[in-house]
Design a protein around this motif. Structure first.
Motif: not given
Length: 549
Positions: A507-508, A510
């Protein structure tokens, strides 16, 4: 104004000879020097010529010559160079094959290449024998093992190379091949994805070697007197001095990049140190102990070397040139290579099998200009155009498909007339690569045409995203492919490999990329995996990643 490194001419003279004739002249020019190191064994140019000549005469006695194909089913080793040279002296064509090829794939290559003989290795000859059943192959010969290519098992009852060539003359036979005969039938998926043989003529190989010697060594090849003369263009800042270069060969010689680069180095009178199965620590040790001056490889190899702890402790200052090809290299890796090889010029080159090998590169001169992210300029006598899908020629810095014209452009695909007509158009080769050329003539590759994604009508280039991803802390490598989506077309998806001991939060990552690109280029998924699938030549196998989606 197009930049050009003086005094290298834009147009070269190309010897009207076969590859066998060139190699004969090279071996005579550097006769007493060592050309091959394979473990403790050293082979001089004179020995190479003698062994290869005996093989050439044996092939002639078997009725083989121009128009025939010999499959080289061999791993890297001293016998690979002997076998290649012998087939060229005989005037036949070589078809290099991966020795680990499954039987079905090997049979396909034998049938497509119309091979009538196979030179194999004791550990792989069983596959060659099975693949040759029911084909036109009438002779299978096995080489001996060596330090680089050890034989772990005794071969079956197959004629050995030593026995095959025994009693044959050790002077080269009279030349039989012409410039228009096929020298290489090099197999590639190429721009179409269908495995097929590229008809690389003798004149194509001679042209590409001549271009490489000029562009990377600053020499012209002169055979006017019948003897080889390497005539300097007057540059005193080249990374390769005739007769004094040393190169550690790690890439597989059944791939065009390693084969043509090895041939180029041999033509310049260099010493070729052949290592066996790739091991980064072993390679670094050879670079240090042999005082290597010229290295050629792929991003996969460079990543492995950089990850090796001894890369920061060994004396690697002898290396003058680090040349990268086969696949795009990211800027972070280029920066890391600068710290490991402090004396070296870092050159990214670009080419393809349909263009023999080399199409564009930075010249290997310390005073030559380079641009980060560029694969250099088209080599002498090579014209490059950027075209839109409708064939319109585009201007500087406009992205489109790269079309190439030059003496190294091959003769098309053997037995595939329709594919040849699609890719070879009016003397031009459609490369299938997307890129641009700036106002000074520097070439920038965006991606492969088949790898480009289309998201809601927008073009998304995976290489741009991959360059960003490897800047994220802890990322060792990345590949971006498209996931089919009914609404959007294709969604950009990243496969990422972490550095040892690092953890990556998808997620980070992305979010990191999203902050740096236009909204339609954002990554929709990130998958952290142990290793990116790659070919022996160092190309990331994106088709394998697409299968996972």
């Amino acid at each position: 104004m197009t930049y050009w490194p003086d005094p290298i001419p834009r147009r070269l003279d190309y010897p009207a000879v076969s590859v066998g004739e060139l190699l004969t002249a090279v071996c005579r020019r550097f006769a007493d020097q060592v050309v091959i190191e394979d473990g403790a064994e050293e082979v001089t140019f004179a020995q190479l010529l003698a062994e290869s000549s005996a093989l050439a005469h044996a092939l002639h006695a078997d009725g083989l010559g121009p128009g025939d194909t010999v499959l080289l089913h061999l791993p890297n080793g001293r016998d690979y160079v002997v076998a290649y040279t012998g087939v060229q002296l005989a005037g036949a064509a070589v078809s290099p094959a991966n020795p680990l090829h499954p039987v079905d794939g090997l049979r396909h290559q034998i049938q497509e290449s119309r091979a009538v003989a196979v030179l194999s290795h004791p550990d792989h000859v069983e596959s060659a024998l099975r693949a040759a059943e029911g084909t036109a192959v009438r002779r299978v010969v096995t080489t001996a093992g060596s330090a680089a290519a050890p034989a772990a098992q005794d071969p079956p009852d197959v004629l050995s190379l030593a026995d095959y060539a025994a009693g044959q003359p050790t002077e080269p036979p009279a030349p039989k091949a012409t410039s228009e005969d096929i020298a290489h039938l090099a197999f590639t998926g190429g721009t179409t994805g269908v495995s097929k043989g590229v008809r690389v003529l003798n004149r194509n190989v001679i042209a590409n070697v001549t271009q490489a010697v000029a562009w990377r060594g600053g020499y012209a090849i002169d055979l006017a007197s019948g003897e080889l003369e390497l005539r300097s263009f007057g540059r005193d800042d080249t990374g390769l001095q005739a007769g004094r270069g040393v190169s550690v060969v790690a890439g597989p010689m059944y791939h065009a990049q390693a084969l043509i680069n090895t041939l180029f180095m041999i033509t310049a009178g260099a010493r070729i140190v052949i290592m066996g199965r790739f091991d980064p620590d072993v390679m670094l040790g050879l670079i240090e102990s042999k005082r290597a001056t010229y290295l050629n490889g792929s991003p996969t190899m460079w990543h492995a070397l950089l990850a090796c702890p001894s890369a920061r402790t060994r004396d690697l200052t002898s290396v003058q040139v680090v040349s990268s090809g086969a696949a795009p290299i990211d800027l972070e890796t280029m920066k890391a290579l600068r710290s490991v090889f402090p004396s070296a010029m870092l050159n990214e080159g670009w080419g393809l099998t349909e263009g023999t090998c080399l199409v564009a590169a930075s010249p290997a001169f310390h005073g030559a200009r380079r641009k980060l992210g560029s694969v250099g300029q088209p080599v002498p006598d090579t014209t490059l155009e950027v075209r839109a899908p409708d064939g319109t020629v585009l201007g500087p810095n406009e992205h489109g498909e790269l079309w190439v014209r030059g003496p190294q452009v091959s003769d098309g695909y053997l037995g595939h007339d329709e594919l040849t007509a699609e890719q070879f158009v009016g003397g031009w080769l459609r490369t299938g690569d997307i890129g641009c050329v700036d106002e000074e003539g520097f070439v920038f590759i965006s991606d492969r045409l088949k790898d480009m994604l289309i998201y809601k009508g927008y073009n998304v280039y995976p290489r741009e995203l991959e360059e960003l991803i490897v800047q994220y802390p802890g990322v060792d490598g990345a590949a971006v492919v498209g996931r089919p989506d009914a609404a959007a077309g294709q969604l950009p998806v990243a496969f990422v490999v972490a550095k040892p001991g690092a953890e990556i939060d998808p997620v980070q990552l992305q979010a990191f990329v999203a902050e740096r690109v236009l909204p339609y280029k954002k990554l929709r998924e990130v998958h952290v995996i142990d290793k990116l699938p790659s070919s022996a030549a160092g190309k990331i196998l994106k088709a394998e990643l697409r299968k996972q989606l």
